[in-house]
Design an enzyme around this catalytic site. Structure first.
Site, mmCIF file in Angstrom:
data_model
loop_
_atom_site.group_PDB
_atom_site.id
_atom_site.type_symbol
_atom_site.label_atom_id
_atom_site.label_comp_id
_atom_site.label_asym_id
_atom_site.label_seq_id
_atom_site.Cartn_x
_atom_site.Cartn_y
_atom_site.Cartn_z
ATOM 1 N N HIS A 214 29.232 -13.947 3.347
ATOM 2 C CA HIS A 214 28.042 -14.519 3.986
ATOM 3 C C HIS A 214 26.921 -13.485 3.966
ATOM 4 C CE1 HIS A 214 25.412 -16.213 7.112
ATOM 5 N NE2 HIS A 214 25.945 -17.362 6.746
ATOM 6 N N ASP B 203 30.448 -20.571 10.052
ATOM 7 C CA ASP B 203 30.282 -19.117 9.908
ATOM 8 C C ASP B 203 30.645 -18.394 11.209
ATOM 9 O OD1 ASP B 203 29.182 -19.936 7.483
ATOM 10 O OD2 ASP B 203 27.133 -19.811 8.248
ATOM 11 N N CYS C 177 21.094 -1.604 -37.919
ATOM 12 C CA CYS C 177 21.827 -2.875 -38.007
ATOM 13 C C CYS C 177 22.485 -3.080 -39.353
ATOM 14 C CB CYS C 177 20.893 -4.042 -37.681
ATOM 15 S SG CYS C 177 19.408 -4.075 -38.689
#
Length: 923
Positions: A128, A164, A728
């Site tokens: 929470h 909660d 690359c």
């Protein structure tokens, strides 16, 4: 069936180790947070026996489901858990079948039935986002800011049948900074620390050490989810309270007020601690004192006399603008003429009438060109106005940009008043005395023609790989910044002068930008060396030199993009004309890698701009500085605002948003295959935007015994070690014919020993540092894997013992086809050599093509027939014969297979940024 997947639930592989004090966990939730909790629990040895999430949305699974499905974890996608308060039987049975000992609910709510919550041996824990019992409820983060709390944090608590209210297992807190937003708190603390805490809580439970601290009802609060109708600003408050209200609603739903009869929502609030800047008053309904529209934003005042600044405003139609532009937006931009200006307008109307003699009366709606005027008439109009209106100096472009009489008069009046002059570009540089010059580096986001801090003020360090020191702090773009950049690019394309500019003028701007890149090449190359570790001499020639060439090449294409006429089958007696138009796509996103920061920018953006698009570019997070310098030069070149936008930051936030953004019509990406696949999926799921991908490589280089050996050694080394191997198209694997293998290896090692490793700004340096620390560590692990698998480490394989991220050029031999080194790209200075039998051409070709990559390849031989045969059979986008790394701006570049698709460079690159429209008319 309410869940997806195999009924015979898939389990972890038999290779999964089950450790003492580890639990069988069910994860109930969704989101990226849930995905990270899942991944970390798996890494810690806990067994996730089931993931319970939501059904796919628009065919797209949530991140938690994606991660679990990839690992073979059973995934259940329930639309609901209960009906009319009762648990659905099939859902409960599916849940119980996994045999969980603990439920873990990341960011989950009270909608899970209590018989599921209480079912496992250890019950259920929930994350929470507040320090319970303070701010219970779903909007806890918002209320932390709205209420002006000095501390924020989160709780992991035991689920109960309250809201909660269960016992707390653990809590963590952090300070709330004065200008924190919901995003800032979440990204800085609640997200990363929350993941760690969830994993820690599970382990505490497994070890029998988990706390159960009852929540006190003292100071407990419950605030509901904020809705738009409740977010109106109450003005009788202090500046700090107003600031807290606005920033607490910054994510959703937005704090609003009424201005001039319409609802306006405020975003991007900060407390103003400096003196009040000058500005134009703005009446706000209910406010004790008018706001001030300043160059920096809208200044608001509290009842305590203190002030705050709001950066952005959103109107009821959804349009968002910088608050500083309030009085220049929409209908308020029409200016009222003074008596003197009316006389000028009448004089200009007479000039229009003289040129447009075929038009009986010049009205406000009269269009200069639709009335028959030509380009010569433009010159006449400009010259007559100069002669008859007191020397008023207009440009031909002013006529093209305002073709209706009413718009033209507005433009003339603004020019008379000096209002149409672009605001001077303000750049807050970081300056360094280095390389015998003063290097001035922008470090902020570049959006809509201005450098600006990230919306939430976040920054990150960009590091000099030569010594590991921080060069400067760079703005870390948020989702809000991405949306602003896209909106600016969209407006520039649809409404700005860029969209109306003819192709030749567009080319002139690109030529001008190429000239500025060349004029500033030493500074740009120095920045490239500092930020990426590129050797300065190579940066001058390739990183910057090829960028200049690329912009000049595509500048020449601007007015040569053509469609074609097509002779279609006509039905008599009708006749038809069919033709095609090549048109720009609109807003394009470009995401570039860190190995050639400026050159990769140029390869993609030059073609994009030549085609007439606008762009939002995200540089690699670790190398943003030349892209931001490029932005500065684009303003000097005269590019209209909004055409080019640069947003430094992370791929996970900014890059992902670009791939999902509905207003982007094309995304060009260079990077890893893994990320490329994710981008392609996001582009497809969002709005089917066009995509081009240049991805990973494992380029084979075949060296036959009949080659010119000196050249093969020299160019073979370049094929691997060019730009520190961060290339690359680097030769990922060399196949050397048996009869010359040993001599080739010996000569390569001899040449490596002559290479100077050191400061990239030293003109005699051959080999600089690797781009960043994490990459160096990956390369060292790559070498360790090669040794473990039995390849022979002939040379190198270690970090150079000096500050910075330097690695020795490395050579491996005896690399067999099944080995990791033979299959995976290193992207570093590691030469991987395999031997092949004399004369076995087809055999070596089969081995060379036995890869999922296909970016580049090469062959060295004096036999032209052999060379052509091999080049035909190699499965790659580029084949080099008796050379390597020879790319040119006119030659298309791109891969096949999992190296991607689409082309950079050459005429073919333009097609990546154009759409074809077919037009047929009958006459």
């Amino acid at each position: 069936m309410l869940w997806q997947g195999n009924q015979a639930l898939r389990r972890f592989s038999t290779g999964q180790v089950y450790f003492k004090n580890k639990l069988k966990v069910a994860l109930i939730g969704q989101s990226l947070f849930g995905q990270e909790v899942y991944s970390h629990l798996c890494k810690e040895g806990h067994r996730v026996v089931g993931v319970f999430t939501v059904p796919d949305k628009d065919g797209k699974a949530d991140p938690l489901a994606l991660a679990a499905e990839k690992n073979g974890t059973p995934v259940f996608k329930f639309p609901r858990w209960r009906v009319k308060g009762k648990t659905i039987k099939e859902v409960a049975e599916a849940y119980r079948s996994v045999g969980a000992e603990l439920n873990v609910l990341p960011f989950c709510t009270q909608f899970i039935p209590m018989d599921v919550i209480d079912s496992p041996k250890h019950g259920s824990i929930i994350y929470h986002p507040s320090i319970l019992p303070r701010h219970r409820g779903a909007s806890a983060i918002n209320w932390t800011l709205i209420m002006g709390d000095k501390k924020a944090g989160f709780s992991v608590f035991w689920a109960d049948d309250g809201l909660d209210t269960g016992p707390v297992l653990l809590q963590r807190s952090c300070d709330v900074e004065p200008n924190d937003t919901v995003d800032a708190l979440y990204n800085r603390f609640l997200f990363p620390e929350g993941i760690k805490a969830m994993v820690e809580a599970v382990q505490l439970i497994a070890d029998g050490k988990a706390a159960r601290m009852p929540q006190s009802e003292e100071a407990a609060t419950y605030e509901g989810i904020q809705k738009k109708e409740n977010a109106e600003i109450s003005w009788d408050q202090s500046a700090e309270a107003l600031h807290n209200w606005i920033r607490g609603h910054d994510k959703v739903p937005g704090a609003w007020t009424e201005i001039n009869g319409q609802v306006v929502t405020f975003y991007g609030s900060s407390l103003l601690n400096s003196s009040i800047p000058p500005g134009e008053p703005l009446e706000i309904k209910g406010a004790r004192k008018p706001g001030l529209v300043t160059k920096s934003g809208l200044v608001l005042f509290g009842n305590d006399g203190k002030a705050l600044m709001v950066r952005n405003l959103q109107f009821e139609d959804g349009k968002m603008i910088p608050a500083s532009q309030y009085f220049s937006a929409g209908e308020t931009s029409v200016v009222e003429l003074t008596a003197e200006e009316v006389k000028v307008a009448e004089a200009i109307k007479a000039i229009w009438a003289g040129i447009l003699s075929n038009v009986p009366v010049i009205e406000d709606s009269t269009d200069f060109f639709k009335s028959g005027a030509s380009s010569m008439d433009v010159v006449r109009l400009v010259e007559e106005i100069r002669q008859k209106c007191g020397g008023l100096q207009l440009q031909n472009e002013d006529v093209y940009m305002a073709t209706k009489f009413e718009d033209f008069i507005q433009k003339v009046v603004r020019k008379l008043r000096g209002e149409d002059q672009e605001a001077e570009l303000v750049v807050d540089y970081v300056s360094k005395e280095v390389n015998e010059m003063t290097v001035k580096m922008p470090y902020q986001c570049f959006i809509n023609g201005q450098f600006t801090d990230a919306d939430d003020g976040q920054t990150y360090d960009t590091i000099n790989p030569t010594d590991g020191s921080t060069i400067c702090k760079v703005s870390y773009a948020s989702l809000v910044d991405v949306d602003k950049a896209v909106a600016a690019a969209k407006d520039a394309f649809e409404n700005g002068e860029w969209g109306r500019m003819n192709a030749r003028e567009r080319g002139i701007l690109m030529y001008r930008l190429a000239d500025l890149l060349e004029e500033n090449q030493e500074e740009l190359a120095t920045i490239e060396a500092l930020d990426s570790g590129a050797v300065y001499t190579l940066a001058l020639k390739t990183h910057i030199g090829m960028s200049v060439q690329t912009f000049r090449y595509f500048a020449g294409w601007c007015d040569k993009i053509q469609g074609s006429t097509i002779p279609i089958n006509q039905a008599r007696p009708n006749r038809n004309l069919t033709f095609t138009r090549k048109e720009p796509l609109g807003v394009c996103a470009i995401i570039i890698p860190w190995n050639y920061p400026l050159m990769m920018l140029a390869w993609k953006s030059a073609a994009c701009l030549a085609a007439g698009n606008t762009l939002v570019l995200k540089p690699a997070q670790v190398t943003p500085l030349t892209a931001l310098k490029f932005a500065e030069l684009s303003v000097k070149a005269g590019f209209p605002k909004g055409v080019i936008n640069i947003i430094p930051g992370s791929g996970g936030i900014a890059g992902q948003r670009l791939s999902e953004h509905p207003d982007i019509r094309k995304l060009g990406f260079t990077g890893s295959t893994l990320i490329g696949k994710q981008i392609m999926k996001s582009c497809a799921m969002s709005n089917l935007k066009k995509v081009s991908l240049e991805l990973g490589g494992k380029s084979p280089l075949i060296i036959f015994s009949d080659c010119e050996l000196d050249k093969a050694v020299r160019m073979g080394m370049g094929a691997v070690f060019f730009n520190k191997g961060e290339n690359c198209i680097a030769a990922g694997r060399l196949f050397v014919e048996e009869s010359i293998h040993d001599e080739f290896v010996t000569r390569v090692v001899e040449e490596i020993k002559k290479m100077k490793i050191g400061d990239p700004l030293d003109r005699s340096t051959d080999h600089g540092p690797q781009n960043h620390k994490a990459h160096l560590e990956k390369l060292l692990q790559y070498c360790e894997a090669g040794v473990k698998e039995g390849a022979t480490l002939v040379y190198g394989g270690r970090q150079v013992q000096r500050p910075g991220f330097f690695m020795e050029p490395t050579v491996f031999t005896d690399v067999e086809d099944h080995m990791y080194l033979a299959k995976e790209e290193s992207f570093g200075p590691i030469m991987v050599i395999s031997k092949f039998q004399n004369g076995d051409i087809d055999g070596v070709l089969q081995r060379a093509n036995n890869t999922e990559y296909g970016l580049a390849s090469g062959v060295f031989t004096r036999d032209i027939n052999k060379a052509m045969y091999v080049s035909e059979k190699l499965e790659a986008g580029t084949v080099f014969i008796n050379t390597y790394n020879k790319t040119d701006v006119a030659a298309p570049f791109g891969g096949v297979k999992q190296s991607g698709f689409g082309k950079d460079l050459g005429e073919e690159a333009l097609n990546e940024y154009l759409k074809t429209k077919t037009v047929t008319l009958e006459y």
